[in-house]
Design a protein around this motif. Structure first.
Motif, mmCIF file in Angstrom:
data_model
loop_
_atom_site.group_PDB
_atom_site.id
_atom_site.type_symbol
_atom_site.label_atom_id
_atom_site.label_comp_id
_atom_site.label_asym_id
_atom_site.label_seq_id
_atom_site.Cartn_x
_atom_site.Cartn_y
_atom_site.Cartn_z
ATOM 1 N N GLY A 154 -3.015 3.196 -5.670
ATOM 2 C CA GLY A 154 -3.562 1.896 -5.322
ATOM 3 C C GLY A 154 -2.647 0.773 -5.754
ATOM 4 N N TRP A 155 -3.245 -0.421 -5.795
ATOM 5 C CA TRP A 155 -2.532 -1.638 -6.176
ATOM 6 C C TRP A 155 -3.309 -2.342 -7.280
ATOM 7 C CZ3 TRP A 155 2.116 -1.977 -3.987
ATOM 8 C CH2 TRP A 155 2.317 -1.402 -2.730
ATOM 9 N N VAL A 156 -2.600 -3.101 -8.112
ATOM 10 C CA VAL A 156 -3.245 -3.895 -9.156
ATOM 11 C C VAL A 156 -2.811 -5.347 -9.049
ATOM 12 C CG1 VAL A 156 -3.561 -2.017 -10.822
ATOM 13 C CG2 VAL A 156 -1.438 -3.307 -10.839
ATOM 14 N N CYS A 157 -3.700 -6.223 -9.478
ATOM 15 C CA CYS A 157 -3.423 -7.649 -9.520
ATOM 16 C C CYS A 157 -2.521 -7.956 -10.712
ATOM 17 C CB CYS A 157 -4.749 -8.401 -9.651
ATOM 18 S SG CYS A 157 -4.582 -10.196 -9.762
ATOM 19 N N GLU A 158 -1.914 -9.103 -10.691
ATOM 20 C CA GLU A 158 -1.137 -9.577 -11.837
ATOM 21 C C GLU A 158 -1.980 -9.565 -13.109
ATOM 22 O OE1 GLU A 158 0.674 -13.826 -13.238
ATOM 23 O OE2 GLU A 158 1.176 -13.181 -11.201
ATOM 24 N N CYS A 159 -3.279 -9.834 -13.000
ATOM 25 C CA CYS A 159 -4.155 -9.859 -14.177
ATOM 26 C C CYS A 159 -4.544 -8.455 -14.642
ATOM 27 C CB CYS A 159 -5.396 -10.709 -13.917
ATOM 28 S SG CYS A 159 -6.646 -9.925 -12.878
ATOM 29 N N LEU A 163 -7.092 -3.617 -7.257
ATOM 30 C CA LEU A 163 -7.421 -4.291 -5.999
ATOM 31 C C LEU A 163 -8.127 -3.333 -5.059
ATOM 32 C CD1 LEU A 163 -4.060 -6.208 -5.484
ATOM 33 C CD2 LEU A 163 -6.231 -7.138 -6.328
ATOM 34 N N LYS A 164 -9.115 -3.838 -4.359
ATOM 35 C CA LYS A 164 -9.848 -3.062 -3.350
ATOM 36 C C LYS A 164 -9.166 -3.264 -2.001
ATOM 37 C CE LYS A 164 -12.842 -2.124 -6.554
ATOM 38 N NZ LYS A 164 -12.279 -1.369 -7.616
ATOM 39 N N ASN A 165 -9.752 -2.745 -0.950
ATOM 40 C CA ASN A 165 -9.157 -2.769 0.396
ATOM 41 C C ASN A 165 -8.789 -4.161 0.887
ATOM 42 O OD1 ASN A 165 -9.287 -0.019 0.543
ATOM 43 N ND2 ASN A 165 -11.246 0.003 1.612
ATOM 44 N N GLU A 166 -9.562 -5.176 0.523
ATOM 45 C CA GLU A 166 -9.281 -6.534 1.013
ATOM 46 C C GLU A 166 -8.132 -7.208 0.275
ATOM 47 O OE1 GLU A 166 -12.336 -6.820 -2.227
ATOM 48 O OE2 GLU A 166 -12.167 -5.597 -0.428
ATOM 49 N N LEU A 167 -7.594 -6.547 -0.759
ATOM 50 C CA LEU A 167 -6.448 -7.042 -1.528
ATOM 51 C C LEU A 167 -6.686 -8.423 -2.129
ATOM 52 C CD1 LEU A 167 -3.449 -5.780 0.640
ATOM 53 C CD2 LEU A 167 -4.488 -4.697 -1.361
ATOM 54 N N GLN A 168 -7.938 -8.675 -2.517
ATOM 55 C CA GLN A 168 -8.263 -9.882 -3.256
ATOM 56 C C GLN A 168 -8.829 -9.450 -4.599
ATOM 57 O OE1 GLN A 168 -10.779 -12.751 -1.336
ATOM 58 N NE2 GLN A 168 -10.954 -14.008 -3.165
ATOM 59 N N CYS A 169 -8.382 -10.106 -5.655
ATOM 60 C CA CYS A 169 -8.811 -9.749 -7.001
ATOM 61 C C CYS A 169 -10.217 -10.267 -7.276
ATOM 62 C CB CYS A 169 -7.832 -10.303 -8.032
ATOM 63 S SG CYS A 169 -8.270 -9.864 -9.720
ATOM 64 N N ASN A 170 -11.103 -9.364 -7.677
ATOM 65 C CA ASN A 170 -12.471 -9.755 -8.041
ATOM 66 C C ASN A 170 -12.518 -10.460 -9.390
ATOM 67 O OD1 ASN A 170 -13.602 -8.650 -5.711
ATOM 68 N ND2 ASN A 170 -13.749 -6.630 -6.647
ATOM 69 N N ARG A 174 -6.925 -14.027 -7.173
ATOM 70 C CA ARG A 174 -5.642 -13.990 -6.458
ATOM 71 C C ARG A 174 -5.787 -13.151 -5.187
ATOM 72 N NH1 ARG A 174 -3.748 -13.683 -11.823
ATOM 73 N NH2 ARG A 174 -2.228 -15.285 -12.328
ATOM 74 N N GLU A 175 -5.051 -13.565 -4.139
ATOM 75 C CA GLU A 175 -5.056 -12.826 -2.876
ATOM 76 C C GLU A 175 -3.661 -12.316 -2.580
ATOM 77 O OE1 GLU A 175 -6.641 -15.282 0.214
ATOM 78 O OE2 GLU A 175 -8.612 -15.436 -0.730
ATOM 79 N N TYR A 176 -3.588 -11.113 -2.029
ATOM 80 C CA TYR A 176 -2.321 -10.453 -1.749
ATOM 81 C C TYR A 176 -2.265 -10.030 -0.288
ATOM 82 C CZ TYR A 176 -1.907 -10.219 -6.810
ATOM 83 O OH TYR A 176 -1.822 -10.545 -8.139
ATOM 84 N N ALA A 177 -1.052 -9.777 0.187
ATOM 85 C CA ALA A 177 -0.832 -9.244 1.529
ATOM 86 C C ALA A 177 0.153 -8.089 1.423
ATOM 87 C CB ALA A 177 -0.264 -10.334 2.448
ATOM 88 N N LEU A 178 -0.058 -7.089 2.261
ATOM 89 C CA LEU A 178 0.838 -5.946 2.322
ATOM 90 C C LEU A 178 1.759 -6.159 3.513
ATOM 91 C CD1 LEU A 178 1.359 -3.319 0.830
ATOM 92 C CD2 LEU A 178 -0.234 -2.184 2.358
ATOM 93 N N LEU A 183 3.624 -5.248 -1.607
ATOM 94 C CA LEU A 183 2.541 -6.162 -1.904
ATOM 95 C C LEU A 183 3.110 -7.481 -2.402
ATOM 96 C CD1 LEU A 183 -0.611 -5.974 -1.901
ATOM 97 C CD2 LEU A 183 -0.429 -5.754 -4.385
ATOM 98 N N THR A 184 2.660 -8.585 -1.822
ATOM 99 C CA THR A 184 3.093 -9.910 -2.265
ATOM 100 C C THR A 184 1.865 -10.809 -2.383
ATOM 101 O OG1 THR A 184 3.505 -10.616 0.011
ATOM 102 C CG2 THR A 184 5.392 -9.766 -1.221
ATOM 103 N N GLU A 185 1.934 -11.728 -3.348
ATOM 104 C CA GLU A 185 0.815 -12.646 -3.516
ATOM 105 C C GLU A 185 0.885 -13.702 -2.431
ATOM 106 O OE1 GLU A 185 -1.280 -15.487 -6.894
ATOM 107 O OE2 GLU A 185 0.558 -14.408 -7.402
#
Length: 189
Positions: A154-159, A163-170, A174-178, A183-185
């Motif tokens: 998977g992927w992790v946020c900077e914090c 990250l879940k499927n929508e690539l936004q940190c709960n 922060r929001e990311y795009a693949l 992965l980039t913020e």
């Protein structure tokens, strides 16, 4: 401001240690090591010759950072995790520094307890290596790696939040795009 070194630690000559850094019980900092500001080196940490460590790095108990390893700013090394620096070691045929493979741990990456990092690889910015994982290949920025050998799960946020499927940190929003597998913020408007 200066650094703190517990009286049981040993610091060789020709070492640079930044302001606010703490070196705890039974640790050894070897010749030529460079350690940044505001780092924390736990009990029984060994920093080998000529190792470079950035600012704000936390190295937990029982970790050896061998020659050829570079830790950028804000790297976290969990308890008893392991770095290597020789892919084919032989006691009878030592290679010396010219035979060591380089390992780079980039800005903000975290390595869990008892993980092993096989030399010659780079761990990307803000990557998260699970406890007990064995890294045998390059790790992308923000990647969550687990298993033996480690694989990306998977992927992790900077914090640090997964990250879940929508690539936004709960956790922090922060929001990311693949994009092309990286992965980039997303930039904030």
């Amino acid at each position: 401001m200066t650094f703190f070194a517990h009286e049981s630690s040993y610091i060789d000559e020709n070492v640079t240690i930044g302001d606010g850094t703490k070196v705890w019980h039974f640790s050894h900092i070897q010749k030529g090591a460079q350690i940044g500001e505001k780092c924390s080196l736990g009990q029984n940490v060994n920093i080998s010759n000529n190792v470079k460590i950035g600012n704000g790095v936390k190295i937990q108990n029982n970790v050896a950072v061998y020659e050829g390893v570079v830790l950028e700013d804000y790297v976290f090394c969990g308890p008893s995790m392991v770095f290597t620096n020789d892919l084919t070691p032989r006691s009878k045929y030592p290679k010396g520094i010219q035979g060591y493979k380089k390992t780079l741990v980039k800005y903000g990456a975290s390595i869990g307890a008892n993980a092993t990092i096989v030399c010659g690889n780079t761990i990307g910015r803000w990557a998260m290596i699970a406890s007990g994982a064995v890294v045998t290949k390059e790790v992308p920025d923000f990647a969550l790696m687990a298993g033996v050998p480690a694989r990306q799960i998977g992927w992790v946020c900077e914090c640090g939040d997964v990250l879940k499927n929508e690539l936004q940190c709960n956790e922090c929003g922060r929001e990311y795009a693949l994009i092309n597998g990286e992965l980039t913020e997303k930039s904030k408007s």
